[in-house]
Scaffold this motif. Structure first.
Motif, PDB file in Angstrom:
ATOM      1  N   THR A   5       0.830  -1.206   0.000  1.00 24.73           N
ATOM      2  CA  THR A   5       0.000   0.000   0.000  1.00 24.73           C
ATOM      3  C   THR A   5       0.862   1.252   0.000  1.00 24.73           C
ATOM      4  N   PHE A  58       2.686   1.511  -3.435  1.00 29.50           N
ATOM      5  CA  PHE A  58       1.770   1.881  -4.513  1.00 29.50           C
ATOM      6  C   PHE A  58       1.379   3.347  -4.438  1.00 29.50           C
ATOM      7  N   LEU A  68      -6.295  -2.438  -2.069  1.00 27.81           N
ATOM      8  CA  LEU A  68      -5.504  -1.653  -3.016  1.00 27.81           C
ATOM      9  C   LEU A  68      -6.331  -1.007  -4.120  1.00 27.81           C
ATOM     10  N   ALA A  84      -1.566   2.931  -6.945  1.00 32.81           N
ATOM     11  CA  ALA A  84      -2.768   2.616  -6.173  1.00 32.81           C
ATOM     12  C   ALA A  84      -4.013   2.852  -7.019  1.00 32.81           C
TER      13      ALA A  84
END
Length: 285
Positions: free
Chosen positions: A136, A139, A226, A145
């Motif tokens: 997370t 990203f 995500l 993300a």
């Protein structure tokens, strides 16, 4: 020739029929529920007598979740398309990366090759929650993300180890003498891989791709954390059916039928490759 007695054949047929009914009954019951209204499903005692209706499917396709209190919009068809994009993209990328790697591990032994292969396989065993927090953060910093590219990349933790190990075992079962003979004729290693190894490993590759597709289709945790609603697959989008105003069992059943139909049809279409690939040693290794 079958040398079994008539009684043995009858008992075997009965046993197989009971096994098929046991495993297929839940699917059969879900299909029946998808063709009923909520009132018919909840009546007591339950009955197999009802007038079939396609209203549940029409509501799902129209993106409308009907409840006893009000009607709300859902994006199930968008979730279904997201599942197709993520699963197909993940399996395609895993095949492009995993099949050559599996061939290299099967044909070119080098120091540490088994350790590298087992490390890749260990990614499949790791709990998804173990990598979600760092993924997370990465990203968000990389701008991946809530993107298809980012999710397909993460899905490689599911697809790539599976394809690598199944296809590797299948390449190891193919006699290298066939490839050596083709190489002696003046062909390079890439032509040997493309024209000899790949066709012979076709059933194993198809079996690995099908299993990877099913695992990717059923993934829940990665997409839940995500991705936002516009990128989430059906496994996460199904949460929209649980509302405070009530549960529409007929529409949930219709959504289940529509979500399992692609994998079921794909499995039926590729069952010959799946059985052949797994029965000829493709899972060895």
């Amino acid at each position: 020739m079958d040398h079994r007695s008539p009684l043995e054949r009858i008992l075997r047929a009965i046993a197989l029929t009971l096994v098929v009914l046991f495993f297929m009954f839940p699917i059969f019951w879900i299909v029946l529920m998808s063709l009923q209204t909520n009132e018919t499903i909840l009546r007591s005692p339950p009955s197999m007598s009802f007038v079939p209706t396609l209203k549940n499917y029409a509501a799902i396709i129209a993106g409308r979740l009907d409840s006893n209190v009000a009607s709300m919009s859902i994006h199930f068809m968008g979730n279904l398309m997201n599942s197709v994009i993520l699963s197909v993209g993940s399996v395609a990328l895993a095949l492009v990366l995993g099949v050559p790697a599996a061939y290299a591990f099967a044909r070119h032994k080098f120091k540490g090759s088994e350790d590298i292969a087992f490390t890749l396989l260990s990614f499949r065993f790791a709990p998804p929650l173990l990598v979600l927090l760092p993924l997370t953060l990465y990203f968000q910093s990389l701008g991946l993300a809530n993107t298809y590219v980012g999710l397909i990349w993460v899905y490689q933790l599911i697809c790539l180890p599976l394809i690598l190990w199944i296809v590797r075992g299948y390449f190891e079962d193919i006699s290298p003498d066939i490839e050596h003979a083709y190489r002696i004729a003046g062909h390079g290693w890439f032509a040997t891989f493309r024209k000899i190894a790949l066709p012979l490993a076709g059933p194993g590759i198809a079996a690995a791709g099908l299993l990877a597709f099913i695992f990717a289709w059923n993934n829940f945790v990665f997409a839940l954390v995500l991705a936002s609603a516009d990128k989430q697959p059906v496994t996460v989008g199904a949460l929209a059916f649980v509302t405070a105003s009530g549960i529409q069992y007929g529409q949930i059943a219709a959504a289940i039928v529509m979500s399992i139909a692609p994998t079921l049809l794909l499995a039926l279409w590729a069952q010959k490759y799946l059985v052949e690939g797994l029965s000829l040693g493709a899972v060895k290794g």
